[in-house]
Design a protein around this motif. Structure first.
Motif, PDB file in Angstrom:
ATOM      1  N   SER A  87      47.690   5.095  26.124  1.00  0.00           N
ATOM      2  CA  SER A  87      47.376   3.688  25.411  1.00  0.00           C
ATOM      3  C   SER A  87      45.783   3.758  25.817  1.00  0.00           C
ATOM      4  O   SER A  87      45.011   3.076  24.805  1.00  0.00           O
ATOM      5  N   LEU A 144      48.456  -4.845  28.123  1.00  0.00           N
ATOM      6  CA  LEU A 144      49.811  -5.292  27.686  1.00  0.00           C
ATOM      7  C   LEU A 144      50.586  -6.331  27.999  1.00  0.00           C
ATOM      8  O   LEU A 144      51.424  -6.857  27.513  1.00  0.00           O
ATOM      9  N   VAL A 148      53.682  -8.195  26.329  1.00  0.00           N
ATOM     10  CA  VAL A 148      55.040  -8.278  27.138  1.00  0.00           C
ATOM     11  C   VAL A 148      55.650  -9.666  27.383  1.00  0.00           C
ATOM     12  O   VAL A 148      56.802  -9.952  27.005  1.00  0.00           O
ATOM     13  N   LYS A 151      56.835 -10.943  23.823  1.00  0.00           N
ATOM     14  CA  LYS A 151      58.091 -10.503  23.402  1.00  0.00           C
ATOM     15  C   LYS A 151      59.208 -11.012  24.326  1.00  0.00           C
ATOM     16  O   LYS A 151      60.408 -10.967  23.685  1.00  0.00           O
ATOM     17  N   LEU A 212      59.555  -2.657  26.845  1.00  0.00           N
ATOM     18  CA  LEU A 212      58.428  -2.174  26.647  1.00  0.00           C
ATOM     19  C   LEU A 212      58.714  -0.505  26.711  1.00  0.00           C
ATOM     20  O   LEU A 212      59.068   0.164  27.699  1.00  0.00           O
ATOM     21  N   THR A 302      54.475   3.331  20.722  1.00  0.00           N
ATOM     22  CA  THR A 302      53.410   3.162  22.085  1.00  0.00           C
ATOM     23  C   THR A 302      52.267   2.605  21.396  1.00  0.00           C
ATOM     24  O   THR A 302      51.559   1.520  21.844  1.00  0.00           O
ATOM     25  N   TRP A 305      52.658  -1.208  20.519  1.00  0.00           N
ATOM     26  CA  TRP A 305      52.368  -2.132  21.597  1.00  0.00           C
ATOM     27  C   TRP A 305      50.739  -2.200  21.857  1.00  0.00           C
ATOM     28  O   TRP A 305      50.364  -3.315  22.148  1.00  0.00           O
ATOM     29  N   SER A 309      48.602  -5.774  21.778  1.00  0.00           N
ATOM     30  CA  SER A 309      47.772  -6.143  22.588  1.00  0.00           C
ATOM     31  C   SER A 309      46.315  -6.248  22.426  1.00  0.00           C
ATOM     32  O   SER A 309      45.659  -7.273  23.183  1.00  0.00           O
TER      33      SER A 309
END
Length: 330
Positions: A87, A144, A148, A151, A212, A302, A305, A309
């Motif tokens: 990431s 992240l 998270v 979500k 995640l 990946t 996400w 973010s």
């Protein structure tokens, strides 16, 4: 009498050949993303067990200050290869061209987790509302975290965040100064030790249990090395695979291998930390797609996400451009 000069010449020739062989080892600088904790024990097994030497490699290992730092060090030529959360590479590439690529997937599950005290009443992310969490000042998990929470229907504004040095987080949790901390699951054994001294137990909530998915820690290489010395990189990754396999089969010895380079390391804690990382290295994802590989769909997940973010447009980056697949096979 005539044999002596010949014998001496032969001995000198052998010595010269031996010296040349010794000098033939290619030098590689390996950049860690943090201090040499248990999750990195396999790197030191590669040195101590001679796997790098067998591949005619002379490696130097550097400590780091986070995944972003590791990517930067590889990009600027301070290191040839290294380790970082993929990431962090995605974030760097989204902001500008970066001469680094992921060449081997290590964690095919995300290592991010919420640590809390057993009995704290925190059994889900929703339970964090009204609580305080400590997170490292520099960590790929930080960006992240809000996504998270979103979500999972959690109001992040109701959670107080304290950014601090990673070394202070376990004592803060043990002392009740925070309700939870954000960490990788690999450091859970060290936290258990600290909390145990306060007669408390650690509870771990992996973010993978809350949706995640995607790839985490990966082996990186500079594009210079990929383009100019692919055979050196191939040998390095071959040794790295052997190192990982050895450490999984011999976690106690791997811990001792790390201690050989870090005398102050606690072998029991290092072993426990590495064992905590094994489910990230070996799991249903790695079994389905193969250790070290990057499944295109999971790689995209990946990036999704990361994009969410960082408020990036989904098409800002093609994650495929950050992976060099030619080195994933043994």
């Amino acid at each position: 009498m005539t044999l002596r000069p010949l014998f001496a010449s032969l001995m000198l020739a052998c010595a010269s050949l031996a010296g040349a062989a010794a000098q033939a080892a290619d030098k590689l600088t390996v950049q860690l993303d943090w201090l040499p904790g248990g999750d990195k024990a396999f790197v030191y097994s590669g040195i101590e067990q001679g796997f790098f030497e067998e591949e005619a490699l002379d490696v130097t290992v550097l400590t780091g200050r986070g995944s972003s730092d590791a990517v930067t060090k590889i990009a600027t030529g301070t290191a040839d290869v290294g380790f970082a959360g993929i990431s962090a590479l995605m974030m760097a590439a989204a902001e500008g061209e970066v001469p680094v690529k992921a060449v081997l997937s290590l964690y095919s599950k995300q290592p991010d987790a919420l640590f809390t005290r057993a009995g704290s009443g925190i059994a889900s992310l929703k339970d964090m509302e009204g609580k305080t969490v400590a997170m490292p000042t520099f960590s790929s998990s930080n960006a992240l975290w809000p996504v998270v929470l979103q979500k999972n229907g959690v109001d992040g504004d109701k959670i107080r965040v304290i950014k601090t040095d990673p070394s202070t987080m376990a004592p803060m949790l043990a002392q009740g100064r925070v309700d939870a901390t954000i960490n990788w699951v690999t450091v859970a054994p060290a936290f258990r030790q600290v909390l145990g001294q306060a007669k408390q137990e650690l509870a771990v909530l992996p973010w993978s249990d809350f949706g995640l998915d995607g790839y985490g820690w990966s082996a990186m290489a500079s594009t210079r090395l990929i383009d100019e010395q692919p055979e050196v990189l191939q040998r390095y990754l071959r040794a790295l695979r052997k190192s990982v396999a050895f450490a999984i089969a011999n976690p106690q010895q791997a811990a001792k291998d790390l201690q050989a380079h870090v005398p102050e390391a606690n072998v029991e804690v290092v072993q426990a930390e590495f064992e905590a990382s094994i489910p990230l290295l070996q799991n249903e994802v790695s079994e389905q797609f193969g250790f070290g590989t990057f499944d295109p769909a999971l790689l995209k997940a990946t990036w999704d996400w990361v994009a969410a973010s960082m408020n990036y447009a989904a098409d800002k980056l093609d994650p495929e451009t950050l992976v060099e697949r030619g080195f994933a096979a043994p």
